[in-house]
Design a protein around this motif. Structure first.
Motif, PDB file in Angstrom:
ATOM      1  N   VAL A 106       0.847  -1.190   0.000  1.00 47.97           N
ATOM      2  CA  VAL A 106       0.000   0.000   0.000  1.00 47.97           C
ATOM      3  C   VAL A 106       0.880   1.236   0.000  1.00 47.97           C
ATOM      4  O   VAL A 106       1.959   1.248   0.601  1.00 47.97           O
ATOM      5  CB  VAL A 106      -0.981   0.040   1.199  1.00 47.97           C
ATOM      6  CG1 VAL A 106      -1.942  -1.131   1.155  1.00 47.97           C
ATOM      7  CG2 VAL A 106      -0.262   0.097   2.521  1.00 47.97           C
ATOM      8  N   LEU A 107       0.421   2.259  -0.694  1.00 54.38           N
ATOM      9  CA  LEU A 107       1.104   3.540  -0.647  1.00 54.38           C
ATOM     10  C   LEU A 107       0.492   4.345   0.488  1.00 54.38           C
ATOM     11  O   LEU A 107      -0.718   4.589   0.503  1.00 54.38           O
ATOM     12  CB  LEU A 107       0.974   4.274  -1.979  1.00 54.38           C
ATOM     13  CG  LEU A 107       2.075   3.936  -2.998  1.00 54.38           C
ATOM     14  CD1 LEU A 107       2.129   2.464  -3.303  1.00 54.38           C
ATOM     15  CD2 LEU A 107       1.947   4.755  -4.239  1.00 54.38           C
ATOM     16  N   ARG A 119      -3.901  -5.379   6.092  1.00 57.70           N
ATOM     17  CA  ARG A 119      -3.748  -6.475   5.127  1.00 57.70           C
ATOM     18  C   ARG A 119      -2.418  -6.389   4.383  1.00 57.70           C
ATOM     19  O   ARG A 119      -1.895  -7.372   3.880  1.00 57.70           O
ATOM     20  CB  ARG A 119      -4.920  -6.451   4.129  1.00 57.70           C
ATOM     21  CG  ARG A 119      -4.784  -7.330   2.896  1.00 57.70           C
ATOM     22  CD  ARG A 119      -4.612  -8.809   3.231  1.00 57.70           C
ATOM     23  NE  ARG A 119      -4.499  -9.642   2.059  1.00 57.70           N
ATOM     24  CZ  ARG A 119      -3.356  -9.950   1.439  1.00 57.70           C
ATOM     25  NH1 ARG A 119      -2.210  -9.457   1.873  1.00 57.70           N
ATOM     26  NH2 ARG A 119      -3.347 -10.748   0.390  1.00 57.70           N
ATOM     27  N   ALA A 120      -1.850  -5.194   4.338  1.00 59.85           N
ATOM     28  CA  ALA A 120      -0.628  -4.970   3.563  1.00 59.85           C
ATOM     29  C   ALA A 120       0.546  -5.771   4.107  1.00 59.85           C
ATOM     30  O   ALA A 120       0.749  -5.869   5.311  1.00 59.85           O
ATOM     31  CB  ALA A 120      -0.283  -3.487   3.564  1.00 59.85           C
ATOM     32  N   ASN A 121       1.316  -6.315   3.184  1.00 57.66           N
ATOM     33  CA  ASN A 121       2.591  -6.922   3.542  1.00 57.66           C
ATOM     34  C   ASN A 121       3.654  -5.840   3.710  1.00 57.66           C
ATOM     35  O   ASN A 121       4.635  -6.032   4.417  1.00 57.66           O
ATOM     36  CB  ASN A 121       3.045  -7.895   2.451  1.00 57.66           C
ATOM     37  CG  ASN A 121       2.074  -9.035   2.265  1.00 57.66           C
ATOM     38  OD1 ASN A 121       1.137  -8.927   1.476  1.00 57.66           O
ATOM     39  ND2 ASN A 121       2.267 -10.112   2.994  1.00 57.66           N
ATOM     40  N   LEU A 122       3.442  -4.714   3.031  1.00 58.72           N
ATOM     41  CA  LEU A 122       4.407  -3.620   3.069  1.00 58.72           C
ATOM     42  C   LEU A 122       3.677  -2.301   2.872  1.00 58.72           C
ATOM     43  O   LEU A 122       2.813  -2.195   2.002  1.00 58.72           O
ATOM     44  CB  LEU A 122       5.448  -3.800   1.949  1.00 58.72           C
ATOM     45  CG  LEU A 122       6.468  -2.686   1.743  1.00 58.72           C
ATOM     46  CD1 LEU A 122       7.406  -2.572   2.944  1.00 58.72           C
ATOM     47  CD2 LEU A 122       7.280  -2.932   0.468  1.00 58.72           C
ATOM     48  N   LYS A 123       4.036  -1.321   3.692  1.00 58.62           N
ATOM     49  CA  LYS A 123       3.571   0.051   3.492  1.00 58.62           C
ATOM     50  C   LYS A 123       4.744   0.816   2.897  1.00 58.62           C
ATOM     51  O   LYS A 123       5.838   0.807   3.447  1.00 58.62           O
ATOM     52  CB  LYS A 123       3.147   0.693   4.809  1.00 58.62           C
ATOM     53  CG  LYS A 123       1.917   0.085   5.417  1.00 58.62           C
ATOM     54  CD  LYS A 123       1.596   0.756   6.745  1.00 58.62           C
ATOM     55  CE  LYS A 123       0.644  -0.102   7.535  1.00 58.62           C
ATOM     56  NZ  LYS A 123       0.696   0.182   8.954  1.00 58.62           N
ATOM     57  N   MET A 124       4.481   1.474   1.787  1.00 57.80           N
ATOM     58  CA  MET A 124       5.530   2.169   1.047  1.00 57.80           C
ATOM     59  C   MET A 124       5.161   3.637   0.897  1.00 57.80           C
ATOM     60  O   MET A 124       3.992   3.970   0.718  1.00 57.80           O
ATOM     61  CB  MET A 124       5.668   1.513  -0.327  1.00 57.80           C
ATOM     62  CG  MET A 124       6.724   2.082  -1.198  1.00 57.80           C
ATOM     63  SD  MET A 124       6.813   1.088  -2.709  1.00 57.80           S
ATOM     64  CE  MET A 124       7.832   2.149  -3.689  1.00 57.80           C
ATOM     65  N   SER A 125       6.164   4.493   0.972  1.00 56.29           N
ATOM     66  CA  SER A 125       5.937   5.926   0.832  1.00 56.29           C
ATOM     67  C   SER A 125       6.875   6.497  -0.220  1.00 56.29           C
ATOM     68  O   SER A 125       8.015   6.055  -0.356  1.00 56.29           O
ATOM     69  CB  SER A 125       6.191   6.624   2.171  1.00 56.29           C
ATOM     70  OG  SER A 125       6.110   8.028   2.020  1.00 56.29           O
TER      71      SER A 125
END
Length: 159
Positions: free
Chosen positions: A75-76, A120-126
């Motif tokens: 997710v962003l 639910r995200a495996n990774l949060k990305m910014s």
């Protein structure tokens, strides 16, 4: 590998549509790309926090319905991890090596993403603390995915 981009809201600007189409075409050498546009909820002016949470929850339900049970979900989110392009490339490669063939990226609506989707995200990305239009973020993201594959190939594109 399959890349799915789930976004809330319709893309209307021709120049962005053309840019995304170009990078989708370029990515076809490496993976299958699917863009899923979901309807965004109308937010009333001066909406309360509770109303905003309800809107994000409804959008989240629509997003959840498009996520596969075995997808690696990124997710962003402004609070997510920031990556230099090279590290992002390595991360995508590591995800594939770890057995994921479906990677789903999610860009929320104007209010952001529901707690359920972030959980639910495996990774949060910014992409940093800047505020960018969500439509423009689609193009930036798909270009960075393409760049990641080009880095893996040792291509001069990244120079």
């Amino acid at each position: 590998m399959n890349i799915k981009l789930i976004t809330v809201g319709k893309l209307k600007e021709k120049y962005l549509t053309e840019g995304i189409a170009e990078y989708t075409k370029r990515l076809s050498r490496f993976c299958k790309v699917q863009v899923v546009e979901l309807i965004d909820e109308k937010t009333p002016e001066n909406a309360s926090e509770a109303q905003n949470n309800q809107i994000m929850a409804r959008e989240g339900e629509r997003i959840q319905a498009k996520i596969g049970s075995r997808d690696y979900v990124i997710v962003l989110a402004i609070e997510g991890k920031q990556f230099p392009s090279e590290e992002f490339s390595q991360k995508l490669e590591a995800i594939a090596v770890n057995g994921y063939s479906d990677i789903t990226f999610i860009i929320g609506g104007s209010l952001g993403l529901s707690k359920a989707i972030k959980q639910r995200a495996n990774l949060k990305m910014s992409f940093g603390l800047l505020t960018l239009p969500h439509q423009l973020m689609r193009l930036v993201l798909i270009e960075q995915i393409y760049r990641a594959f080009m880095i893996q190939q040792g291509s001069p594109y990244h120079k």
